[in-house]
Design an enzyme around this catalytic site. Structure first.
Site, short mmCIF file in Angstrom:
data_model
loop_
_atom_site.label_atom_id
_atom_site.label_comp_id
_atom_site.label_asym_id
_atom_site.label_seq_id
_atom_site.Cartn_x
_atom_site.Cartn_y
_atom_site.Cartn_z
N ALA A 82 -5.58 4.54 -18.48
CA ALA A 82 -4.48 5.48 -18.67
C ALA A 82 -4.98 6.91 -18.44
CB ALA A 82 -3.89 5.36 -20.08
N GLU A 113 -4.40 -7.43 -15.60
CA GLU A 113 -2.97 -7.75 -15.65
C GLU A 113 -2.18 -6.45 -15.51
OE1 GLU A 113 -4.94 -8.94 -18.23
OE2 GLU A 113 -5.05 -11.04 -17.60
N ASN A 118 5.47 -1.87 -12.96
CA ASN A 118 4.61 -0.68 -13.00
C ASN A 118 4.14 -0.32 -11.59
OD1 ASN A 118 2.79 1.34 -13.55
ND2 ASN A 118 1.83 0.29 -15.28
N TYR A 125 -3.97 -0.16 -7.83
CA TYR A 125 -4.88 -1.30 -7.72
C TYR A 125 -4.94 -1.82 -6.28
CZ TYR A 125 -4.35 -1.13 -12.81
OH TYR A 125 -4.33 -0.71 -14.11
C1 LIG Z 1 -1.32 4.22 -13.37
C2 LIG Z 1 -2.09 5.51 -13.72
C3 LIG Z 1 -3.32 5.13 -14.54
C4 LIG Z 1 -2.54 6.19 -12.41
O1 LIG Z 1 -3.33 7.32 -12.75
P1 LIG Z 1 -3.51 8.56 -11.75
O2 LIG Z 1 -4.73 9.32 -12.16
O3 LIG Z 1 -2.25 9.30 -11.63
O4 LIG Z 1 -3.80 7.79 -10.36
P2 LIG Z 1 -4.60 8.38 -9.13
O5 LIG Z 1 -4.25 9.84 -8.95
O6 LIG Z 1 -6.03 8.02 -9.24
O7 LIG Z 1 -3.92 7.57 -7.93
C5 LIG Z 1 -4.64 6.74 -7.09
C6 LIG Z 1 -3.66 5.98 -6.21
O8 LIG Z 1 -2.77 5.21 -7.01
C7 LIG Z 1 -1.45 5.22 -6.43
N1 LIG Z 1 -0.52 5.90 -7.33
C8 LIG Z 1 -0.82 6.63 -8.43
N2 LIG Z 1 0.31 7.07 -9.02
C9 LIG Z 1 1.34 6.61 -8.27
C10 LIG Z 1 2.75 6.73 -8.38
N3 LIG Z 1 3.34 7.41 -9.38
N4 LIG Z 1 3.51 6.11 -7.44
C11 LIG Z 1 2.95 5.41 -6.44
N5 LIG Z 1 1.60 5.28 -6.29
C12 LIG Z 1 0.81 5.86 -7.19
C13 LIG Z 1 -1.61 5.92 -5.10
O9 LIG Z 1 -1.98 4.95 -4.12
C14 LIG Z 1 -2.77 6.84 -5.38
O10 LIG Z 1 -3.46 7.21 -4.21
P3 LIG Z 1 -3.02 8.54 -3.39
O11 LIG Z 1 -2.97 9.66 -4.39
O12 LIG Z 1 -4.15 8.70 -2.42
O13 LIG Z 1 -1.71 8.23 -2.80
C15 LIG Z 1 -1.19 6.52 -14.49
O14 LIG Z 1 0.03 6.66 -13.82
C16 LIG Z 1 -0.95 6.12 -15.93
O15 LIG Z 1 -1.70 6.48 -16.83
N6 LIG Z 1 0.13 5.35 -16.14
C17 LIG Z 1 0.46 4.85 -17.47
C18 LIG Z 1 -0.54 3.82 -17.94
C19 LIG Z 1 -0.59 2.61 -17.04
O16 LIG Z 1 0.40 2.19 -16.46
N7 LIG Z 1 -1.80 2.02 -16.92
C20 LIG Z 1 -2.01 0.82 -16.13
C21 LIG Z 1 -1.66 -0.38 -16.92
S1 LIG Z 1 -1.95 -1.89 -16.00
#
Ligand SMILES: CC(C)(COP(=O)(O)OP(=O)(O)OC[C@H]1O[C@@H](n2cnc3c(N)ncnc32)[C@H](O)[C@@H]1OP(=O)(O)O)[C@@H](O)C(=O)NCCC(=O)NCCS
Length: 157
Positions: A82, A113, A118, A125
């Site tokens: 997260a 998982e 999401n 991933y």
């Molecule tokens: C999912 C989560 C961890 C991503 O964190 P983040 O730091 O924003 O992700 P990153 O900036 O490293 O993104 C890496 C890649 O993920 C994808 N990605 C990240 N956020 C995205 C979004 N909102 N929509 C689509 N793709 C997304 C993209 O491919 C991105 O690559 P790019 O920036 O080159 O396009 C964050 O949104 C989060 O904390 N969500 C809530 C918790 C959660 O869902 N955890 C996973 C549970 S399985």
């Protein structure tokens, strides 16, 4: 496990082992990020488990993200990822996953998982090379989980 990860995924951030004193910030991020955040008891037992590696990403004095990995032989299971709202979309999650995996140079498979709904996490991933390998019915109670697997023998992200 290889050496404990200490690296700067990008300028100004620092990935280090989670401490019990981080739990306030970690639980705040968890609650702001996931529909079923963990209890303090779960966090404590995970941090203290010899089979787990729990890391936080710091920017300045602030914890802005967390990742958890469990290992069994040469297989890893990502248990928690997260990023604090407001800090997303800057590559932090990708860097945390790469950093955590680098602590396990001999690992072969990585599982996790994810909720089918999401989109952000699934895209994240997939961009790292994870593939959908199964479905766990009612895993979250209210929703199935998709099982995603990364085969590190095909290359590391
Ligand atoms: C999912 C989560 C961890 C991503 O964190 P983040 O730091 O924003 O992700 P990153 O900036 O490293 O993104 C890496 C890649 O993920 C994808 N990605 C990240 N956020 C995205 C979004 N909102 N929509 C689509 N793709 C997304 C993209 O491919 C991105 O690559 P790019 O920036 O080159 O396009 C964050 O949104 C989060 O904390 N969500 C809530 C918790 C959660 O869902 N955890 C996973 C549970 S399985």
């Amino acid at each position: 496990m290889g050496p404990v990860v200490v690296r700067e995924p990008d300028a100004g951030t620092f990935l280090r082992r989670m401490r019990l004193s981080d739990l306030g910030a970690v639980m705040e991020i968890d609650a702001a990020s996931l529909p079923k955040p963990w209890s303090e008891a779960i966090w404590r037992s995970e941090i203290e488990s010899p089979f787990g590696l729990y890391l936080v990403l710091e920017e300045g004095d602030e914890v802005i993200g967390q990742i958890g990995v469990r290992s069994v032989l040469d297989e890893l299971h990502v248990t928690n990822v997260a990023v604090r709202p407001g800090h997303r979309g800057r590559g932090h999650a990708r860097a945390m996953i790469q950093g955590a995996l680098s602590a396990y140079p001999d690992a072969r498979l990585v599982h996790l998982e994810v909720r089918p709904t999401n989109r952000a996490a699934r895209t994240l991933y997939q961009s790292l090379g994870f593939r959908e390998t199964g479905r766990r019915p009612r895993y979250y109670g209210d929703e199935d989980a998709l099982l995603m697997t990364l085969d590190l023998s095909e290359g590391r992200p």
